[in-house]
Every structure is written in C-alpha cells, then in structure tokens.
Design an enzyme around this catalytic site. Structure first.
Site, mmCIF file in Angstrom:
data_model
loop_
_atom_site.group_PDB
_atom_site.id
_atom_site.type_symbol
_atom_site.label_atom_id
_atom_site.label_comp_id
_atom_site.label_asym_id
_atom_site.label_seq_id
_atom_site.Cartn_x
_atom_site.Cartn_y
_atom_site.Cartn_z
ATOM 1 N N LYS A 1 0.845 -1.190 0.000
ATOM 2 C CA LYS A 1 0.000 0.000 0.000
ATOM 3 C C LYS A 1 0.880 1.238 0.000
ATOM 4 O O LYS A 1 2.014 1.125 0.475
ATOM 5 C CB LYS A 1 -0.952 0.024 1.206
ATOM 6 C CG LYS A 1 -0.329 -0.217 2.579
ATOM 7 C CD LYS A 1 0.810 0.625 3.069
ATOM 8 C CE LYS A 1 0.654 2.106 3.165
ATOM 9 N NZ LYS A 1 1.941 2.777 3.566
ATOM 10 N N TYR B 1 -4.098 4.525 6.534
ATOM 11 C CA TYR B 1 -4.517 3.565 7.569
ATOM 12 C C TYR B 1 -5.815 4.011 8.230
ATOM 13 O O TYR B 1 -6.681 3.187 8.540
ATOM 14 C CB TYR B 1 -3.425 3.392 8.634
ATOM 15 C CG TYR B 1 -2.285 2.534 8.142
ATOM 16 C CD1 TYR B 1 -2.296 1.157 8.333
ATOM 17 C CD2 TYR B 1 -1.218 3.091 7.451
ATOM 18 C CE1 TYR B 1 -1.271 0.364 7.857
ATOM 19 C CE2 TYR B 1 -0.186 2.313 6.977
ATOM 20 C CZ TYR B 1 -0.216 0.947 7.175
ATOM 21 O OH TYR B 1 0.799 0.167 6.693
#
Ligand code: NAD
Length: 445
Positions: free
Chosen positions: A185, A270
């Site tokens: 990511k 996140y």
C-alpha cells in the site's frame, strides 16, 4: 514409560505418532541420554519405520492436549505449518526497510508461504540478503531481468515492496510474466494507475492483492466484529490518527513523483482504510483540510498534515488526522451507543493493544478493559492469505479493487481540501457491505 507425563496423552494419528517417537528416539540417542529413557527410545526407534519410509503426502497436522483449566486465558492452536515443498513460493521485489525489517523475517512465521527469489537493483546487498535467507544465487534478479521470473516455476507470487510510483510497472510486468501479485500500500500514485494494474492482472488471469495488513490482524479483526455485531450498539463516531515525524527530506517519500503525496497516502491511508474496514461501508462524502509548515524542506513537494471527515450511509462519521511532522501516534477508537472500543496502538507492526469501555448492568459502573490477546505476525498472516487464495483459487480479501477505492477517496480528500468544501463520492457500491473485499481470511490464520 512415558518420556513426559503429557506425552502419553498426545493425540497423534498412528503414522504421525510413529514418526514422532522415531524422531524423539534418534534425538535422544544422538545426545547420549542413558538409562531407561534411552532404552525406551531405542526400542521404539527399531520398531518404527525409518525416515525414508515416511509418507510424502497426507495431513501433517498435530494436536496436543490441554494443560490448563478452562478458566485460564485461551492459548492459540499449534501453528501446524505446511511442509516446505507444499508452500507457495514468493519473489520479493525491493530490499528496503519494510522488506528487511518485517517481510523477510515474517516468512519464518508463515505456514503456507515460502521465500524463493529476490529482486533488487543493488547486487551486493542482494547477495548478502540471499545468504541470510538461503535464497539460491540463480533465484536473484535485477530490475532489468525481472521478467525472467517467467521461467522460474518455483515462484508463484511476486510481492512488490518498492516506492509507490513503481508499483504499477512491476505489477504489470509481473502479471505478464504469469505471476500473481501482492502489492504494498498505497496501491499506486493514482486511481488511474490502480485501474490499469487491475486490468493487467485480469487480462493475465492472475490475482492481485493489496497488502492491507490491518485487515488480517486478529485484534483489529475483533474490533471489526464488535462494530459489525453491534456489541455496544450502533457505531456513531470513529476517531483515527496516524502520525510520525519524518527525517531526511531527500528520501523518496518526500518526492511527489515517487510517493504520489505526503502523509495521506503513506500513513493517513490507515485511518481511511481502517474506518472503511471496521464499518464495512463506503463513505458517501468527505470534507478535508491540509496544513503544511511553510519553508520546511521536507514539505516542498508533499503535504504535512491532513484532517478529513468521512460520512457513511449508516450515519456514522469518521474523524481522521494524519501528520508527517508530529510525534509517533497510531491509534483509533470506535464510539458506539453503549460503549467504546479501539486500538492504541492500532496501526503499528508490534505491541498492539485493544481497549474498551462500557457500563454493564446491573451496577452500570464504567468498566475499562485492556484484553490481552496473543499477538500474531501481521505480515505472515498476509503472506499466508495470498498463498491460500492462489492454492484454493479464491479472490483475496483485499484485492486491487479495495486499493482502487482508497485512491478514489484520497483523490476526493485532496479535492475537498483544495476547494475547501465537502465532496460527494458516488459509487454504486455505497449500500453494499464489504463491497470491494474478497474471501475472508480463514479461521486458522
Ligand atoms: P524503502 O525506501 O526503505 O525501500 C524502497 C526500496 O526500493 C529500496 O530497496 C530502494 O533501493 C528501492 N528503490 C528502487 N528504485 C528506487 C527509487 N527510484 N527511489 C528510491 N528507492 C528505490 O521503502 P519502504 O519503507 O520499504 O517502502 C516500500 C513500500 O512499502 C512503499 O510502497 C511503502 O508505502 C510500503 N510500506 C508499507 C508498510 C506497511 O506497513 N504495510 C510499511 C512501510 C512501507
């Protein structure tokens, strides 16, 4: 005579039991144990078949009896890893911090995955790392001959751990080489790049998973279950923060072309991804502000601080903040009608802590708890999930579509901050639960 009181109770199938006793006998003889134990082991060793007669196929799972009363904290099941030759082989691309600090060590905790190959632009470093992890010299590739992975049948999955702008190229080349892709990511630098990555993997008939480790980690999964099961009623607010004070302004994370952005795509992601995961919903509106310290050399190209609010169809709101200039903080909390629960830290690699508060009947005194839950290696769980998806032909829980959706939302966040007004996010998936997720991680992971 039992080797140990508990050994008599070991629940093993006959073949496994013979193997175990055979191994135990050889081990004991090798270290020169004398007396009754050694005699017992020698007898059993003669009675049992040698290693060359062991079955090469069939189940290898072992069970042990409970030692403690059921009032004691529950222990996890035995790892029962798959034999090495049955595991799915990985090539890891990029030998930077994440690979050397977390991913390569995590193969030791993996049960279904094994490290086969490395890809790096630094031959000297790769040679050292290959020796550390027992990777054969012929399984070491450069960025130039990366495509030769095509001919390596032992590699089934390529794990891309490069700067964000390189994810697209290495995903597309990897899929063309006939390999499944696990990509770090953020998935890419933009939703356009993410879309092209999905299309390339679809065209090649290969799986694509984005490494959202939080979605595989047991404590975060427990928080998700508490929210979805409404343990404390409906979720009203989520509060999430991810900060770290960045150092060297010259690293790739501070170059827009390589990183795509600053705090938001790296660590603010996140907060965004976890809020979506906890609720299983997709936000319909975002409202964001960006604040960056003027003249700080770290933030010439990328942003420092982002605050954003996400509105979900159930009425829940997530308040998120991320900073590249504030001291380390990686926590989130979910506020529901009859209690709150969350993680502090929640986004770290290790030392995660779940906490919750509620006021149970009949006293209704506020109770704050920090349940201690056995920690698992998040990276190993991720490696195993992708391996399982390949073996069992399942869609990963966090496929490319999950990464693409985050890019769409991050683009709306940047737009909102620029225009200083809320931005609507229209998606046909807005009303569906887990709209972009695939097969849930198996219970044994
Ligand atoms: P890093 O800078 O430590 O490593 C990057 C690697 O890429 C290095 O080996 C470097 O040599 C190589 N590289 C190749 N071309 C490069 C170029 N042009 N510029 C810079 N480096 C180049 O970075 P990292 O922290 O390992 O991050 C790698 C990826 O992993 C990023 O996408 C990052 O977002 C992601 N990441 C994920 C987590 C997580 O918890 N899942 C944590 C950290 C990083």
């Amino acid at each position: 005579m039992p080797l140990h009181p508990a050994d008599e109770d070991v629940t093993l199938c006959d073949a496994s039991r013979r193997q175990f006793i055979n191994q135990a006998g050889r081990g004991l003889l090798a270290v020169g144990v004398t007396g009754g134990l050694a005699a017992y082991a020698a007898d059993e060793a003669q009675a049992a078949p040698g290693a060359d007669a062991w079955p090469q196929q069939g189940p290898t799972d072992v069970k042990l009896p409970e030692i403690f009363a059921n009032t004691e904290p529950k222990k996890g099941a035995l790892p029962n890893p798959q034999p090495p030759e049955q595991r799915v082989g990985y090539a890891v691309v990029g030998l930077g911090h994440l690979t050397l600090e977390e991913i390569l060590p995590a193969f030791a905790d993996a049960k279904k995955a094994r490290l086969v190959a490395l890809v790096s632009g630094d031959a000297d470093k790769m040679q050292k790392v290959a020796r550390q992890y027992g990777v054969k010299p012929e399984n070491c590739y450069s960025y130039q001959n990366y495509d030769k992975l095509k001919d390596n049948r032992d590699v089934e999955i390529i794990y891309i751990v490069l700067p964000n702008s390189m994810h697209e190229e290495y995903t597309i080349r990897g899929a063309k080489a006939g390999k499944h892709i696990l990509c770090e990511k953020p998935m890419a630098n933009s939703s356009k790049e993410a879309q092209r990555m999905i299309e390339a993997c679809q065209k090649a008939g290969k799986k694509l998973m984005i490494a959202y480790r939080i979605q595989y980690e047991p404590m975060n999964r427990m928080v998700k279950d508490m929210a979805r099961n409404q343990t404390y009623g409906k979720v009203k607010v989520i509060d999430a923060i991810n900060c770290q004070n960045q150092g060297d302004p010259n690293q790739w994370r501070h170059k827009k072309a390589l990183a795509g952005g600053g705090a938001l795509p790296d660590i603010g992601l996140y907060c965004l991804n976890t809020a979506r995961y906890i609720l299983g919903e997709e936000p319909t509106e975002v409202y964001a502000q960006i604040h960056t310290t003027p003249n700080d050399p770290r933030f010439k190209e990328v942003e420092e601080n982002v605050h954003f609010q996400l509105r979900f169809p159930s009425g829940a709101v997530a308040n998120c903040a991320t900073s590249y200039g504030a001291f380390n903080a990686k926590r989130y909390r979910v506020y529901a009608e009859r209690g709150w629960f969350g993680m502090d830290p929640g986004f770290s690699y290790h030392g995660l802590q779940l906490e919750r508060a509620h006021a149970p009947e009949p006293e209704r005194h506020e109770v704050k708890e920090k349940p201690s839950i056995t920690e698992k290696n998040q990276f190993a769980l991720e490696l195993d999930h992708m391996a399982e998806c390949v073996r069992e032909n399942k869609t990963p829980y966090t496929p490319g579509e999950e990464g693409l959706q985050d890019h769409r939302i991050m683009e709306a966040i940047y737009q909102s901050a620029k225009e200083n007004k809320p931005v609507k996010i229209s998606t046909a998936a807005a009303g569906k639960l887990d709209a972009f997720r695939g097969s849930a991680p198996s219970k044994d992971s």
